[in-house]
Design an enzyme around this catalytic site. Structure first.
Site, PDB file in Angstrom:
ATOM      1  N   GLU A   4     -29.744  15.570 -27.115  1.00  7.65           N
ATOM      2  CA  GLU A   4     -28.880  16.041 -27.877  1.00  7.65           C
ATOM      3  C   GLU A   4     -27.797  16.762 -26.613  1.00  7.65           C
ATOM      4  OE1 GLU A   4     -28.918  18.528 -31.765  1.00  7.65           O
ATOM      5  OE2 GLU A   4     -28.202  20.222 -30.167  1.00  7.65           O
ATOM      6  N   ASP A  48     -23.402  25.243 -41.611  1.00  8.77           N
ATOM      7  CA  ASP A  48     -23.016  26.442 -42.107  1.00  8.77           C
ATOM      8  C   ASP A  48     -21.791  26.514 -43.119  1.00  8.77           C
ATOM      9  OD1 ASP A  48     -25.561  27.413 -40.902  1.00  8.77           O
ATOM     10  OD2 ASP A  48     -24.626  27.577 -39.152  1.00  8.77           O
ATOM     11  N   GLN A  65     -35.984  20.692 -36.352  1.00  6.92           N
ATOM     12  CA  GLN A  65     -35.574  21.877 -35.548  1.00  6.92           C
ATOM     13  C   GLN A  65     -36.818  22.244 -34.476  1.00  6.92           C
ATOM     14  OE1 GLN A  65     -36.215  25.925 -37.380  1.00  6.92           O
ATOM     15  NE2 GLN A  65     -34.189  26.433 -36.716  1.00  6.92           N
ATOM     16  N   GLN A  84     -32.773  34.022 -23.559  1.00  5.34           N
ATOM     17  CA  GLN A  84     -32.115  32.866 -24.436  1.00  5.34           C
ATOM     18  C   GLN A  84     -33.218  32.348 -25.393  1.00  5.34           C
ATOM     19  OE1 GLN A  84     -31.890  29.001 -22.693  1.00  5.34           O
ATOM     20  NE2 GLN A  84     -29.723  28.966 -22.887  1.00  5.34           N
ATOM     21  N   PHE A  92     -32.249  32.132 -29.518  1.00  7.33           N
ATOM     22  CA  PHE A  92     -32.557  30.941 -30.326  1.00  7.33           C
ATOM     23  C   PHE A  92     -33.602  31.037 -31.548  1.00  7.33           C
ATOM     24  CE2 PHE A  92     -30.843  28.111 -26.502  1.00  7.33           C
ATOM     25  CZ  PHE A  92     -29.662  28.440 -26.996  1.00  7.33           C
ATOM     26  N   HIS A 142     -37.202  14.036 -29.174  1.00  8.20           N
ATOM     27  CA  HIS A 142     -35.599  14.247 -29.286  1.00  8.20           C
ATOM     28  C   HIS A 142     -35.591  15.721 -28.324  1.00  8.20           C
ATOM     29  CE1 HIS A 142     -31.653  13.996 -30.551  1.00  8.20           C
ATOM     30  NE2 HIS A 142     -31.577  15.263 -30.940  1.00  8.20           N
TER      31      HIS A 142
END
Length: 302
Positions: A28, A120, A183, A219, A223, A273
């Site tokens: 991604e 969203d 996710q 970070q 997330f 992924h």
């Protein structure tokens, strides 16, 4: 500090040499917004294409108005690398008429893969009230797209229940989506339990684990909070001890990713992924090890 010298490369190469089947990889990316980040992005793309990914996905930020940026990057990736790219398309951003026009534009310009998401919705928005299921149906009406949808091993934050969340996923796949991409997660048992539940209600299509590189502890916490993802105590404690040392954090993050990929492979996973964050270092290193590429060819940029 050259952290690549600190990896026990012989150990990892021996471990992954026992994997006799090819691993499929996808990455991604997100569109860059200035010249400096554009150069970094293309350096990342050029290096990652070495692994012959089955596709690059390109995000589309909800309500950001950057659909054109997504489209341009997807087209350029295909032209420069000859690797398929899948734009993210969020139905909360557009009306049905707009979505059909975008889908037709993609198909007519040789873009046949899409990541279909709800996205969203801003409070008070007058845009579409569609769900991802509706978007999958719309895309299949336009053309025979190859469609990826989202899945949530730890349950979508807005789902009524874990069971209803899985039923929603099944509906999206039954409507024509080709695979689900999860996710990110750090507790492998969550993914395996989720996959088993999917199988138990008749989901036969691939549930691709989304793997997030860890570059620093702060970070990671941000997330995880946004996605309501749980972090194992062992990972938290390890990063707490070294959170101010960026190089050590990269080493820790790389080891976590390697162990995840290895364990998931042993559990039958063949497609991974990677959420690259448009950064090369950790993802490139992991893929080199997994694909048994000589360390002499690695320039991690650490």
């Amino acid at each position: 500090m050259n952290t690549s010298n600190l990896y026990k490369k012989d150990f990892f190469f021996e471990k992954f040499s026992k994997i006799g089947e090819d691993i499929r990889i996808s990455f991604e990316l997100f569109p860059s917004k200035d010249n400096f980040s554009e150069k970094k992005l293309w350096n990342t793309i050029q290096k990652l294409k070495l692994f012959n990914p089955i596709f690059f996905s390109v995000t589309h930020g909800a309500n950001s108005g950057n659909e054109n940026l997504t489209y341009s990057l997807v087209k350029k990736i295909k032209k420069v690398t000859n690797i398929n790219s899948a734009p993210h398309l969020t139905c909360s951003d557009f009306t049905k008429v707009e979505l059909k026009k975008i889908a037709q534009k993609y198909w007519e310009n040789g873009i046949s893969q899409i990541v279909a998401l709800r996205g969203d919705e801003l409070e008070g928005s007058s845009k579409s009230k569609m769900e991802a299921f509706d978007l999958v149906c719309l895309l299949k009406e336009v053309a025979n797209f190859d469609i990826s949808v989202a899945a949530y091993p730890e349950v979508h934050p807005k789902a009524k229940s874990a069971h209803s969340d899985i039923l929603n996923l099944k509906n999206k796949l039954d409507a024509g989506a080709n695979r689900a991409i999860t996710q990110f997660f750090f507790k492998i048992d969550h993914y395996l339990h989720f996959r088993d539940k999917c199988f138990s209600i008749g989901i036969k299509k691939d549930i691709v684990p989304g793997i997030l590189p860890i570059y620093n502890f702060d970070q990671l916490l941000r997330f995880a909070k946004l996605g309501k993802v749980s972090i194992p105590k062992g990972i938290q404690n390890t990063f707490e001890n070294f959170k101010n040392d960026i190089d050590i954090c990269k080493i820790i993050g790389s080891n976590i990713m390697l162990e995840m990929v290895y364990t998931l492979f042993k559990e039958g996973v063949r497609h991974f992924h990677f959420y690259t964050l448009n950064r090369l270092e950790i993802v490139y290193l992991i893929c080199c090890i997994v694909n048994q590429i000589s360390f002499k060819k690695i320039n991690t940029g650490f």
